[in-house]
Write a protein that holds these residues in place. Structure first.
Motif, PDB file in Angstrom:
ATOM      1  N   MET A  44      51.023 -28.881 -46.528  1.00  0.00           N
ATOM      2  CA  MET A  44      51.931 -28.162 -47.232  1.00  0.00           C
ATOM      3  C   MET A  44      53.193 -28.400 -47.331  1.00  0.00           C
ATOM      4  O   MET A  44      54.058 -28.178 -48.423  1.00  0.00           O
ATOM      5  CB  MET A  44      52.024 -26.582 -46.731  1.00  0.00           C
ATOM      6  N   GLU A  45      53.796 -29.136 -46.548  1.00  0.00           N
ATOM      7  CA  GLU A  45      55.405 -29.639 -46.409  1.00  0.00           C
ATOM      8  C   GLU A  45      55.360 -30.970 -47.393  1.00  0.00           C
ATOM      9  O   GLU A  45      56.337 -31.021 -47.826  1.00  0.00           O
ATOM     10  CB  GLU A  45      55.574 -30.249 -44.927  1.00  0.00           C
ATOM     11  N   ASP A  46      54.289 -31.654 -47.783  1.00  0.00           N
ATOM     12  CA  ASP A  46      54.372 -32.422 -48.939  1.00  0.00           C
ATOM     13  C   ASP A  46      53.915 -32.081 -50.209  1.00  0.00           C
ATOM     14  O   ASP A  46      53.671 -33.029 -51.020  1.00  0.00           O
ATOM     15  CB  ASP A  46      53.148 -33.748 -48.248  1.00  0.00           C
ATOM     16  N   SER A  47      53.739 -30.952 -50.411  1.00  0.00           N
ATOM     17  CA  SER A  47      53.349 -30.528 -51.759  1.00  0.00           C
ATOM     18  C   SER A  47      54.238 -29.515 -52.303  1.00  0.00           C
ATOM     19  O   SER A  47      54.638 -28.538 -51.581  1.00  0.00           O
ATOM     20  CB  SER A  47      52.062 -29.893 -51.456  1.00  0.00           C
ATOM     21  N   TYR A  63      53.722 -18.366 -60.090  1.00  0.00           N
ATOM     22  CA  TYR A  63      54.836 -18.270 -59.157  1.00  0.00           C
ATOM     23  C   TYR A  63      55.225 -19.805 -58.746  1.00  0.00           C
ATOM     24  O   TYR A  63      54.281 -20.503 -58.495  1.00  0.00           O
ATOM     25  CB  TYR A  63      54.331 -17.502 -57.862  1.00  0.00           C
ATOM     26  N   LYS A  64      56.494 -20.065 -58.574  1.00  0.00           N
ATOM     27  CA  LYS A  64      56.866 -21.375 -58.396  1.00  0.00           C
ATOM     28  C   LYS A  64      56.902 -21.336 -56.788  1.00  0.00           C
ATOM     29  O   LYS A  64      58.006 -21.344 -56.168  1.00  0.00           O
ATOM     30  CB  LYS A  64      58.139 -21.648 -58.898  1.00  0.00           C
ATOM     31  N   GLY A  65      55.913 -21.506 -55.665  1.00  0.00           N
ATOM     32  CA  GLY A  65      56.080 -21.415 -54.540  1.00  0.00           C
ATOM     33  C   GLY A  65      54.544 -20.900 -54.059  1.00  0.00           C
ATOM     34  O   GLY A  65      53.738 -20.559 -54.709  1.00  0.00           O
ATOM     35  N   ASP A  66      54.679 -20.970 -52.760  1.00  0.00           N
ATOM     36  CA  ASP A  66      53.384 -20.364 -51.838  1.00  0.00           C
ATOM     37  C   ASP A  66      53.485 -18.828 -51.846  1.00  0.00           C
ATOM     38  O   ASP A  66      54.149 -18.361 -50.635  1.00  0.00           O
ATOM     39  CB  ASP A  66      53.344 -20.888 -50.644  1.00  0.00           C
ATOM     40  N   GLY A  67      52.906 -18.040 -52.524  1.00  0.00           N
ATOM     41  CA  GLY A  67      52.949 -16.628 -52.497  1.00  0.00           C
ATOM     42  C   GLY A  67      53.459 -16.036 -53.934  1.00  0.00           C
ATOM     43  O   GLY A  67      53.735 -16.693 -54.698  1.00  0.00           O
ATOM     44  N   ALA A  68      53.482 -14.596 -53.772  1.00  0.00           N
ATOM     45  CA  ALA A  68      53.750 -13.941 -54.893  1.00  0.00           C
ATOM     46  C   ALA A  68      54.957 -13.137 -54.970  1.00  0.00           C
ATOM     47  O   ALA A  68      55.056 -12.187 -54.980  1.00  0.00           O
ATOM     48  CB  ALA A  68      52.426 -12.949 -55.357  1.00  0.00           C
ATOM     49  N   LYS A  69      56.002 -13.884 -54.695  1.00  0.00           N
ATOM     50  CA  LYS A  69      57.611 -13.330 -54.607  1.00  0.00           C
ATOM     51  C   LYS A  69      57.993 -13.080 -56.075  1.00  0.00           C
ATOM     52  O   LYS A  69      57.899 -14.070 -56.732  1.00  0.00           O
ATOM     53  CB  LYS A  69      58.330 -14.030 -53.546  1.00  0.00           C
ATOM     54  N   VAL A 103      51.034 -31.965 -55.585  1.00  0.00           N
ATOM     55  CA  VAL A 103      51.071 -30.596 -56.374  1.00  0.00           C
ATOM     56  C   VAL A 103      50.034 -29.972 -56.161  1.00  0.00           C
ATOM     57  O   VAL A 103      48.807 -30.391 -56.251  1.00  0.00           O
ATOM     58  CB  VAL A 103      51.264 -30.667 -57.832  1.00  0.00           C
ATOM     59  N   MET A 104      50.105 -28.637 -55.386  1.00  0.00           N
ATOM     60  CA  MET A 104      48.997 -28.042 -55.122  1.00  0.00           C
ATOM     61  C   MET A 104      48.903 -26.615 -55.859  1.00  0.00           C
ATOM     62  O   MET A 104      50.128 -26.007 -56.052  1.00  0.00           O
ATOM     63  CB  MET A 104      48.947 -27.679 -53.612  1.00  0.00           C
ATOM     64  N   VAL A 105      47.851 -26.367 -56.539  1.00  0.00           N
ATOM     65  CA  VAL A 105      47.705 -25.084 -57.537  1.00  0.00           C
ATOM     66  C   VAL A 105      46.851 -24.053 -56.621  1.00  0.00           C
ATOM     67  O   VAL A 105      45.735 -24.407 -56.201  1.00  0.00           O
ATOM     68  CB  VAL A 105      47.029 -25.520 -58.898  1.00  0.00           C
ATOM     69  N   LEU A 127      53.831 -35.839 -62.755  1.00  0.00           N
ATOM     70  CA  LEU A 127      53.215 -36.351 -61.326  1.00  0.00           C
ATOM     71  C   LEU A 127      53.288 -37.758 -60.961  1.00  0.00           C
ATOM     72  O   LEU A 127      53.705 -38.000 -59.866  1.00  0.00           O
ATOM     73  CB  LEU A 127      51.979 -35.737 -61.270  1.00  0.00           C
ATOM     74  N   GLY A 128      53.108 -38.506 -62.034  1.00  0.00           N
ATOM     75  CA  GLY A 128      53.210 -40.144 -61.605  1.00  0.00           C
ATOM     76  C   GLY A 128      52.129 -40.579 -60.608  1.00  0.00           C
ATOM     77  O   GLY A 128      50.769 -40.238 -61.108  1.00  0.00           O
ATOM     78  N   ASN A 129      52.487 -41.104 -59.543  1.00  0.00           N
ATOM     79  CA  ASN A 129      51.529 -41.552 -58.588  1.00  0.00           C
ATOM     80  C   ASN A 129      50.922 -40.492 -57.838  1.00  0.00           C
ATOM     81  O   ASN A 129      50.134 -41.103 -56.758  1.00  0.00           O
ATOM     82  CB  ASN A 129      52.189 -42.728 -57.792  1.00  0.00           C
ATOM     83  N   GLY A 130      51.570 -39.245 -57.908  1.00  0.00           N
ATOM     84  CA  GLY A 130      51.108 -38.378 -56.631  1.00  0.00           C
ATOM     85  C   GLY A 130      49.699 -37.644 -57.004  1.00  0.00           C
ATOM     86  O   GLY A 130      49.162 -38.166 -58.032  1.00  0.00           O
ATOM     87  N   ARG A 131      49.209 -36.639 -56.429  1.00  0.00           N
ATOM     88  CA  ARG A 131      47.981 -36.212 -56.590  1.00  0.00           C
ATOM     89  C   ARG A 131      48.214 -34.743 -56.942  1.00  0.00           C
ATOM     90  O   ARG A 131      49.041 -33.970 -56.477  1.00  0.00           O
ATOM     91  CB  ARG A 131      47.024 -36.461 -55.275  1.00  0.00           C
ATOM     92  N   LEU A 132      47.115 -34.326 -57.520  1.00  0.00           N
ATOM     93  CA  LEU A 132      47.141 -32.889 -58.000  1.00  0.00           C
ATOM     94  C   LEU A 132      45.841 -32.149 -57.095  1.00  0.00           C
ATOM     95  O   LEU A 132      44.572 -32.722 -57.313  1.00  0.00           O
ATOM     96  CB  LEU A 132      46.914 -32.530 -59.373  1.00  0.00           C
ATOM     97  N   TYR A 133      46.245 -31.120 -56.390  1.00  0.00           N
ATOM     98  CA  TYR A 133      45.223 -30.503 -55.678  1.00  0.00           C
ATOM     99  C   TYR A 133      45.097 -29.049 -56.235  1.00  0.00           C
ATOM    100  O   TYR A 133      46.036 -28.428 -56.366  1.00  0.00           O
ATOM    101  CB  TYR A 133      45.362 -30.648 -54.221  1.00  0.00           C
ATOM    102  N   VAL A 134      43.808 -28.574 -56.365  1.00  0.00           N
ATOM    103  CA  VAL A 134      43.538 -27.143 -56.670  1.00  0.00           C
ATOM    104  C   VAL A 134      42.746 -26.620 -55.630  1.00  0.00           C
ATOM    105  O   VAL A 134      41.620 -26.759 -55.182  1.00  0.00           O
ATOM    106  CB  VAL A 134      42.574 -27.310 -57.849  1.00  0.00           C
TER     107      VAL A 134
END
Length: 140
Positions: A44-47, A63-69, A103-105, A127-134
């Motif tokens: 999570m620290e890298d995402s 939401y832009k973050g981990d959670g529904a604030k 990026v994690m969705v 994103l470029g060279n990064g990865r997208l995780y769902v």
């Protein structure tokens, strides 16, 4: 005393050609896919984490973050404006300290695929060279 089998062979070939021409091949045959044995663990620290939940209707709340604030909620209701806001957020978060690479969705189980796809498209723009995780989380 000999039997002429030429007409029988002719009929056999005519029937064979008829069935080959008249038959149709199955367009979609069921495929027995293997089950997944494991998945990739993502730190999570890298995402950059984006969270999607649903309303009573068909719309999704992003939401832009981990959670529904409420302070992390994407303010725009227009899909194109949401994509632009998310792309700017992802680009800024990927660059600035601490540096992120993925990026994690995270989507609730009632979120429609079209909303996840739209978010994935916004992430793919920067994103470029990064990865997208769902990831999928269960809603209570």
């Amino acid at each position: 005393t000999d039997i002429d089998i030429t007409p029988m062979i002719d009929i056999t070939f005519l029937l064979l050609v008829f069935f080959l021409v008249a038959s149709t091949m199955a367009q979609q045959t069921p495929v027995d896919l293997p089950e997944a044995r494991y998945g990739d663990a993502v730190a999570m620290e890298d995402s950059v984490v984006l969270t999607l939940t649903t309303t009573d209707g068909e719309d999704a709340i992003i939401y832009k973050g981990d959670g529904a604030k409420e302070e992390w909620r994407v303010k725009s209701t227009d899909p194109a404006a949401q994509e632009d806001e998310l792309a700017a957020y992802i680009e800024a978060t990927l660059k600035g300290p601490p540096s992120k690479t993925h990026v994690m969705v995270k989507a609730g189980k009632t979120v429609k695929h079209r909303h996840v796809s739209r978010i994935s498209h916004a992430a793919g723009r920067v994103l470029g060279n990064g990865r997208l995780y769902v990831a999928v989380m269960e809603a209570d």
